[in-house]
Design a protein around this motif. Sequence first.
Motif, short mmCIF file in Angstrom:
data_model
loop_
_atom_site.label_atom_id
_atom_site.label_comp_id
_atom_site.label_asym_id
_atom_site.label_seq_id
_atom_site.Cartn_x
_atom_site.Cartn_y
_atom_site.Cartn_z
N LEU A 117 -6.92 -16.81 -11.35
CA LEU A 117 -7.77 -17.98 -11.59
C LEU A 117 -8.89 -18.10 -10.57
O LEU A 117 -9.71 -19.02 -10.64
CB LEU A 117 -6.92 -19.26 -11.53
N GLY A 118 -8.94 -17.17 -9.61
CA GLY A 118 -9.94 -17.25 -8.55
C GLY A 118 -9.66 -18.36 -7.56
O GLY A 118 -10.56 -18.87 -6.89
N ARG A 119 -8.36 -18.73 -7.41
CA ARG A 119 -7.99 -19.88 -6.58
C ARG A 119 -7.14 -19.50 -5.37
O ARG A 119 -6.65 -20.39 -4.68
CB ARG A 119 -7.22 -20.90 -7.42
N LEU A 120 -6.92 -18.23 -5.12
CA LEU A 120 -6.07 -17.83 -4.00
C LEU A 120 -6.93 -17.53 -2.78
O LEU A 120 -7.67 -16.54 -2.74
CB LEU A 120 -5.24 -16.59 -4.37
N LEU B 220 -1.78 -34.45 -4.74
CA LEU B 220 -2.66 -33.28 -4.73
C LEU B 220 -4.01 -33.61 -5.35
O LEU B 220 -5.06 -33.20 -4.81
CB LEU B 220 -2.00 -32.12 -5.48
N ARG B 221 -4.01 -34.32 -6.45
CA ARG B 221 -5.27 -34.68 -7.09
C ARG B 221 -6.15 -35.51 -6.13
O ARG B 221 -7.36 -35.28 -6.03
CB ARG B 221 -5.00 -35.47 -8.37
N TYR B 222 -5.52 -36.44 -5.43
CA TYR B 222 -6.26 -37.28 -4.48
C TYR B 222 -6.74 -36.44 -3.29
O TYR B 222 -7.90 -36.54 -2.87
CB TYR B 222 -5.34 -38.41 -4.01
N TYR B 223 -5.86 -35.62 -2.75
CA TYR B 223 -6.19 -34.77 -1.60
C TYR B 223 -7.42 -33.90 -1.91
O TYR B 223 -8.31 -33.74 -1.07
CB TYR B 223 -4.99 -33.89 -1.27
N ALA C 152 -3.04 -25.75 -9.78
CA ALA C 152 -4.47 -25.46 -9.88
C ALA C 152 -5.14 -26.35 -10.91
O ALA C 152 -6.28 -26.80 -10.72
CB ALA C 152 -4.69 -23.99 -10.22
N GLU C 153 -4.44 -26.63 -12.00
CA GLU C 153 -5.01 -27.47 -13.06
C GLU C 153 -5.23 -28.90 -12.61
O GLU C 153 -6.04 -29.62 -13.21
CB GLU C 153 -4.09 -27.44 -14.29
N ALA D 26 4.84 -18.63 -10.92
CA ALA D 26 3.47 -18.62 -11.42
C ALA D 26 3.17 -19.89 -12.21
O ALA D 26 2.09 -20.47 -12.08
CB ALA D 26 3.25 -17.39 -12.29
N ARG D 27 4.12 -20.34 -13.00
CA ARG D 27 3.91 -21.53 -13.84
C ARG D 27 3.58 -22.74 -12.98
O ARG D 27 2.67 -23.51 -13.29
CB ARG D 27 5.16 -21.77 -14.68
#
Length: 259
Positions: free
Chosen positions: A102-105, A31-34, A60-61, A53-54
């Motif tokens: 988080l404003g990420r959806l 995910l970090r690479y993508y 997201a982090e 949620a966790r």
Amino acid sequence: MGDILIATSGYSYDDWRGAFYPEGLAKDEFLRYYALFFPFTELNFSYYAMPEARRLRAMAERTPAGFMFSVKAHKSLTHEPGPGWRDDAAAFARAAGALAELGRLAAVLVQLPYSFHYRPETRRYLAALLGALAPLPVAVEFRNDEWQGPRVLEELQKRGAGVVGVDRPELPGLPPVSEAVTAGLGYVRFHGRNEGAWWTGDNVSRYDYLYSSDELASWAPRLKRMAKEARVLYVAFNNHAKGKAVRNAGELKALLSPP
């Protein structure tokens, strides 16, 4: 005119090693690479297992600020709804709500099966489901052509839900190509045009298709028109076999970039 964000449906595919991911990259680093290359992704695991949620916060982090997630609705809400679907919807909304906070959806992707026919009881169910997921952003994908009338678009607009445009094989009963945008949420999914495997294939072979440059170019003016009606236009390639989605996403991005 809204931004056009181009990405893929899912990212955690082992057969992307070599085609996209470095061979030695650990899977928990995918995910970090993508996220170095794409502005959002669709999460598919949430269809099979109720998201938490966790876990979504942790994902997201691992991504840059502004990276977005579209979360596919759990099968108990789309393909296998039962008497307890409202409890399932509440659990799903709590999880997806963590990304919204988080404003990420980007959206909750409500992908309905071909067997979800246009009937009074299904219309009532869909209206109730959208109400249960509110105020989260929701994009609805219909898999048959019975839901293509203007009344459906009016109802989605009224309920603040987007409608998903699809590129798919030319087969009877599938939704026609549409530029419709409702509630300011633009969404398009490219499923490939693999006619032979559409009804008989699995979730890999059905979408095993590489778009040609001409096929992608035919979409460019359509996407630009849709972007004029949307706050953001999300475009996801679902032809994930052997990294074909990555290749086509890059090609479409180049087509849409100014010279």
